[in-house]
Design an enzyme around this catalytic site. Structure first.
Site, PDB file in Angstrom:
ATOM      1  CB  SER A   1      -0.930  -0.017   1.206  1.00 49.27           C
ATOM      2  OG  SER A   1      -0.192   0.161   2.374  1.00 49.27           O
ATOM      3  CB  CYS A   2      -0.103   4.754   0.083  1.00 53.70           C
ATOM      4  SG  CYS A   2       0.544   6.413   0.089  1.00 53.70           S
ATOM      5  N   PRO A   3       3.292   4.096   0.396  1.00 52.53           N
ATOM      6  CG  PRO A   3       5.412   5.112   0.648  1.00 52.53           C
ATOM      7  CD  PRO A   3       4.364   4.297   1.387  1.00 52.53           C
ATOM      8  N   GLY A   4       4.082   2.101  -1.422  1.00 56.61           N
ATOM      9  CA  GLY A   4       4.739   0.960  -2.069  1.00 56.61           C
ATOM     10  C   GLY A   4       4.769   0.982  -3.594  1.00 56.61           C
TER      11      GLY A   4
ATOM     12  CG  ASP B   1      -2.985   1.734  -2.518  1.00 60.55           C
ATOM     13  OD1 ASP B   1      -4.197   2.006  -2.347  1.00 60.55           O
ATOM     14  OD2 ASP B   1      -2.066   2.465  -2.132  1.00 60.55           O
TER      15      ASP B   1
END
Lengths: 155, 84
Positions: free
Chosen positions: B21-24, B48
């Site tokens: 998920s953010c920022p992945g 995401d």
């Protein structure tokens, strides 16, 4: 363009926000400087640090405050640490990176982390009680960095 | 680009950011884009949903061309062309 983030809070949720923004900015090609002051120094503490002779009050501060990211509480509904544990579990279920992982990623991305020496003196933290790879400086260094940046946050 | 056009693309590289998920997904894009040549296309796989907004914003900032995204079964496939 550079981004600067003042991390003042030592709450898990706020530290997560700071590191998610820092990692996002670094991934978008920006230089990022994080300036850790006051309670936020707890984020940078080693879980096991060498002992130092401290004043009674500094010893109390040091003993009672969280030693590192794993021990941080959340800013609301912490319930003596239960809230933080539940929050970590939910975040793991939702595949959100842990604070420890985000700190590691920030380091890999070259995010500059500065510890405020004045706060270190107040709370009685020595350099070897904090994680490696930090710079140590004061408000002028932050302001110098902020002058070169187009976003500055206080978290 | 339309979904038909997108599905015809053979990306030179595909990075899998599914499950992050953010920022992945943005971190994955940053790592992946340097592994294709200028003019080549990278595909990013993500679960995401914010990636639909974030990846174009990232591409714009980094000076790359965002080509669009398509829904696969249970994830998104997004395309970026390296421009510099």
């Amino acid at each position: 363009m550079k981004k600067t983030i003042i991390v003042f809070s030592g709450d898990l949720d706020k530290a997560l926000a700071a590191f998610i923004i820092a990692n996002g900015a670094a991934a978008m090609g920006d230089d990022v400087t994080m300036f850790f002051t006051f309670w936020a120094l707890n984020i940078l503490r080693k879980p096991q640090a060498p002992a130092h002779k401290k004043s009674f009050l500094q010893g109390m501060f040091g003993g009672m405050m969280p030693k590192g990211p794993a021990k941080l509480g959340i800013s609301k509904m912490n319930f003596g640490g239960m809230g933080a544990k539940m929050m970590r579990r939910v975040m793991r279920q939702q595949n959100v990176n842990s604070l420890e992982e985000l700190i590691q990623t920030a380091r890999e991305q070259g995010v500059k982390m500065i510890a405020c020496t004045m706060s270190m003196d107040v709370l009685g933290f020595k350099e070897d009680e904090l994680v490696d790879g930090l710079e140590y400086a004061g408000v002028a260094t932050y302001l110098g960095e902020a002058d070169e940046s187009n976003v500055s946050l206080f978290i | 680009m339309s979904v038909t056009e997108l599905s015809a693309i053979q990306p030179q590289k595909t990075v899998d950011a599914r499950g992050t998920s953010c920022p992945g997904p943005i971190l994955a894009a940053k790592k992946g884009i340097v592994e294709v040549k200028v003019g080549e296309i990278m595909a990013v796989l993500a679960t995401d949903s914010g990636t639909k907004k974030d990846l174009p914003a990232w591409a714009k900032k980094m000076g790359h061309e965002y080509l669009g995204e398509m829904e696969e079964s249970g994830y998104l496939k997004l395309f970026v062309k390296r421009m510099k």
